[in-house]
Design a protein around this motif. Structure first.
Motif, PDB file in Angstrom:
ATOM      1  N   VAL A 177     -21.147 -10.436   7.548  1.00 17.30           N
ATOM      2  CA  VAL A 177     -20.107  -8.723   7.854  1.00 17.30           C
ATOM      3  C   VAL A 177     -18.839 -10.058   7.879  1.00 17.30           C
ATOM      4  CG1 VAL A 177     -18.903  -8.130   9.814  1.00 17.30           C
ATOM      5  CG2 VAL A 177     -21.672  -7.358   8.949  1.00 17.30           C
ATOM      6  N   SER A 178     -17.612  -9.690   7.379  1.00 15.62           N
ATOM      7  CA  SER A 178     -16.194 -10.332   7.683  1.00 15.62           C
ATOM      8  C   SER A 178     -15.873 -10.459   8.590  1.00 15.62           C
ATOM      9  CB  SER A 178     -15.532  -9.673   6.705  1.00 15.62           C
ATOM     10  OG  SER A 178     -14.690  -8.629   7.177  1.00 15.62           O
ATOM     11  N   HIS A 179     -14.728 -11.215   9.390  1.00 15.33           N
ATOM     12  CA  HIS A 179     -14.494 -11.913  10.519  1.00 15.33           C
ATOM     13  C   HIS A 179     -13.705 -10.782  11.441  1.00 15.33           C
ATOM     14  CE1 HIS A 179     -13.386 -14.574  13.884  1.00 15.33           C
ATOM     15  NE2 HIS A 179     -11.825 -13.653  14.298  1.00 15.33           N
ATOM     16  N   ASP A 180     -13.067  -9.791  10.483  1.00 15.72           N
ATOM     17  CA  ASP A 180     -12.370  -8.873  10.578  1.00 15.72           C
ATOM     18  C   ASP A 180     -13.150  -7.480  11.091  1.00 15.72           C
ATOM     19  OD1 ASP A 180      -9.678 -10.163  10.488  1.00 15.72           O
ATOM     20  OD2 ASP A 180      -9.203  -9.591   8.231  1.00 15.72           O
ATOM     21  N   ASP A 181     -14.224  -7.481   9.756  1.00 16.07           N
ATOM     22  CA  ASP A 181     -14.711  -6.181  10.180  1.00 16.07           C
ATOM     23  C   ASP A 181     -15.815  -6.262  11.467  1.00 16.07           C
ATOM     24  OD1 ASP A 181     -14.237  -4.932   8.401  1.00 16.07           O
ATOM     25  OD2 ASP A 181     -15.915  -5.017   6.897  1.00 16.07           O
ATOM     26  N   ALA A 182     -16.366  -7.254  11.695  1.00 17.75           N
ATOM     27  CA  ALA A 182     -17.044  -7.611  13.266  1.00 17.75           C
ATOM     28  C   ALA A 182     -16.109  -7.424  14.251  1.00 17.75           C
ATOM     29  CB  ALA A 182     -17.392  -9.087  13.731  1.00 17.75           C
ATOM     30  N   LEU A 183     -15.205  -7.499  14.402  1.00 14.58           N
ATOM     31  CA  LEU A 183     -14.158  -7.188  15.524  1.00 14.58           C
ATOM     32  C   LEU A 183     -13.025  -6.552  15.933  1.00 14.58           C
ATOM     33  CD1 LEU A 183     -11.951 -10.605  16.105  1.00 14.58           C
ATOM     34  CD2 LEU A 183     -13.977  -9.911  17.315  1.00 14.58           C
ATOM     35  N   LYS A 184     -13.320  -5.230  14.377  1.00 14.32           N
ATOM     36  CA  LYS A 184     -12.883  -4.342  14.675  1.00 14.32           C
ATOM     37  C   LYS A 184     -13.331  -2.660  15.274  1.00 14.32           C
ATOM     38  CE  LYS A 184     -15.212  -1.618  10.787  1.00 14.32           C
ATOM     39  NZ  LYS A 184     -15.062  -1.387   9.824  1.00 14.32           N
ATOM     40  N   PRO A 214     -14.286  -3.019  21.787  1.00 15.40           N
ATOM     41  CA  PRO A 214     -13.490  -2.397  23.480  1.00 15.40           C
ATOM     42  C   PRO A 214     -12.226  -3.563  23.447  1.00 15.40           C
ATOM     43  CG  PRO A 214     -15.353  -3.546  24.029  1.00 15.40           C
ATOM     44  CD  PRO A 214     -15.523  -3.684  22.294  1.00 15.40           C
ATOM     45  N   ASP A 215     -12.742  -5.148  23.722  1.00 20.60           N
ATOM     46  CA  ASP A 215     -11.022  -5.859  23.439  1.00 20.60           C
ATOM     47  C   ASP A 215     -11.650  -6.710  23.249  1.00 20.60           C
ATOM     48  OD1 ASP A 215      -9.300  -7.045  25.124  1.00 20.60           O
ATOM     49  OD2 ASP A 215     -10.019  -7.674  26.723  1.00 20.60           O
ATOM     50  N   ALA A 216     -10.369  -7.771  22.127  1.00 24.92           N
ATOM     51  CA  ALA A 216     -11.095  -9.072  21.133  1.00 24.92           C
ATOM     52  C   ALA A 216      -9.060  -8.693  21.313  1.00 24.92           C
ATOM     53  CB  ALA A 216     -11.603  -8.348  19.819  1.00 24.92           C
ATOM     54  N   ASP A 217      -8.809 -10.722  21.090  1.00 27.19           N
ATOM     55  CA  ASP A 217      -7.964 -10.688  20.602  1.00 27.19           C
ATOM     56  C   ASP A 217      -8.204 -11.330  19.271  1.00 27.19           C
ATOM     57  OD1 ASP A 217      -9.869 -13.279  20.593  1.00 27.19           O
ATOM     58  OD2 ASP A 217      -8.892 -14.552  22.052  1.00 27.19           O
ATOM     59  N   THR A 218      -7.228 -11.991  18.702  1.00 28.69           N
ATOM     60  CA  THR A 218      -7.359 -12.069  17.365  1.00 28.69           C
ATOM     61  C   THR A 218      -9.350 -13.410  16.399  1.00 28.69           C
ATOM     62  OG1 THR A 218      -6.169 -14.813  17.430  1.00 28.69           O
ATOM     63  CG2 THR A 218      -4.691 -12.742  16.821  1.00 28.69           C
ATOM     64  N   ASP A 219      -9.524 -14.154  17.672  1.00 28.49           N
ATOM     65  CA  ASP A 219     -10.976 -14.517  17.072  1.00 28.49           C
ATOM     66  C   ASP A 219     -12.031 -14.295  17.843  1.00 28.49           C
ATOM     67  OD1 ASP A 219      -9.481 -15.716  15.048  1.00 28.49           O
ATOM     68  OD2 ASP A 219      -8.792 -17.664  16.121  1.00 28.49           O
ATOM     69  N   TYR A 220     -11.871 -13.728  18.965  1.00 21.71           N
ATOM     70  CA  TYR A 220     -12.986 -13.853  19.483  1.00 21.71           C
ATOM     71  C   TYR A 220     -12.937 -12.322  20.317  1.00 21.71           C
ATOM     72  CZ  TYR A 220     -12.250 -18.869  19.042  1.00 21.71           C
ATOM     73  OH  TYR A 220     -12.868 -19.883  18.824  1.00 21.71           O
ATOM     74  N   PHE A 221     -14.484 -11.811  20.548  1.00 17.21           N
ATOM     75  CA  PHE A 221     -14.439 -10.974  21.787  1.00 17.21           C
ATOM     76  C   PHE A 221     -14.405 -10.979  22.804  1.00 17.21           C
ATOM     77  CE2 PHE A 221     -17.906 -10.112  17.729  1.00 17.21           C
ATOM     78  CZ  PHE A 221     -17.798  -9.065  18.337  1.00 17.21           C
ATOM     79  N   ARG A 222     -13.840 -10.507  23.668  1.00 21.79           N
ATOM     80  CA  ARG A 222     -13.742 -10.852  25.176  1.00 21.79           C
ATOM     81  C   ARG A 222     -14.571  -9.647  26.006  1.00 21.79           C
ATOM     82  NH1 ARG A 222      -6.931 -10.518  25.241  1.00 21.79           N
ATOM     83  NH2 ARG A 222      -7.328 -13.005  26.028  1.00 21.79           N
ATOM     84  N   VAL A 223     -14.754 -10.943  26.487  1.00 15.91           N
ATOM     85  CA  VAL A 223     -15.890 -10.382  27.143  1.00 15.91           C
ATOM     86  C   VAL A 223     -15.712 -10.488  29.350  1.00 15.91           C
ATOM     87  CG1 VAL A 223     -18.066  -9.810  25.735  1.00 15.91           C
ATOM     88  CG2 VAL A 223     -17.615 -11.994  27.613  1.00 15.91           C
ATOM     89  N   PRO A 224     -15.892  -9.998  29.726  1.00 12.68           N
ATOM     90  CA  PRO A 224     -15.594  -9.854  31.809  1.00 12.68           C
ATOM     91  C   PRO A 224     -16.400 -11.017  32.482  1.00 12.68           C
ATOM     92  CG  PRO A 224     -16.537  -7.297  31.127  1.00 12.68           C
ATOM     93  CD  PRO A 224     -16.255  -8.617  29.632  1.00 12.68           C
ATOM     94  N   ARG A 225     -15.447 -11.708  33.195  1.00 15.16           N
ATOM     95  CA  ARG A 225     -16.059 -13.402  33.135  1.00 15.16           C
ATOM     96  C   ARG A 225     -17.599 -12.892  34.257  1.00 15.16           C
ATOM     97  NH1 ARG A 225     -12.764 -17.994  35.979  1.00 15.16           N
ATOM     98  NH2 ARG A 225     -11.772 -17.518  33.895  1.00 15.16           N
TER      99      ARG A 225
END
Length: 95
Positions: A71-78, A81-92
């Motif tokens: 899966v491409s990087h863009d498809d994985a992040l599309k 619910p919350d992502a920056d340019t490179d990573y998934f963002r998850v609650p601390r």
């Protein structure tokens, strides 16, 4: 082969479990019964038994395990619910 209280306490320590004296004694008995049963099973002649993929016959067919395009990087992040340019963002979860 038999299990001792020290061995049960050692494994409990590895698993970070705190056992009472009664629980330790109970586990020693349970584990020794399991080992006795395994010794009984070793006596069974299994030389004519073919290895099984599954214990029971499956009513469905599993797909072949074949490599596919990743899966491409863009498809994985599309759909994140919350992502920056490179990573998934998850609650601390750790303060």
């Amino acid at each position: 082969m038999s299990v001792t209280k020290e061995e049960v306490n050692y494994v409990a320590d590895l698993a970070r479990l705190k056992l009472s004296e009664d629980e330790t004694e109970s586990l020693v008995g349970d584990m020794n019964q399991i080992l006795d049963h395994m010794e009984t099973l070793e006596e069974v002649d299994t030389s004519d038994v073919e290895p099984l993929e599954h214990v029971v016959e499956l009513e469905y067919q599993l797909r072949d395990d074949k490599a596919k395009e990743p899966v491409s990087h863009d498809d994985a992040l599309k759909n994140a619910p919350d992502a920056d340019t490179d990573y998934f963002r998850v609650p601390r979860v750790i303060e």
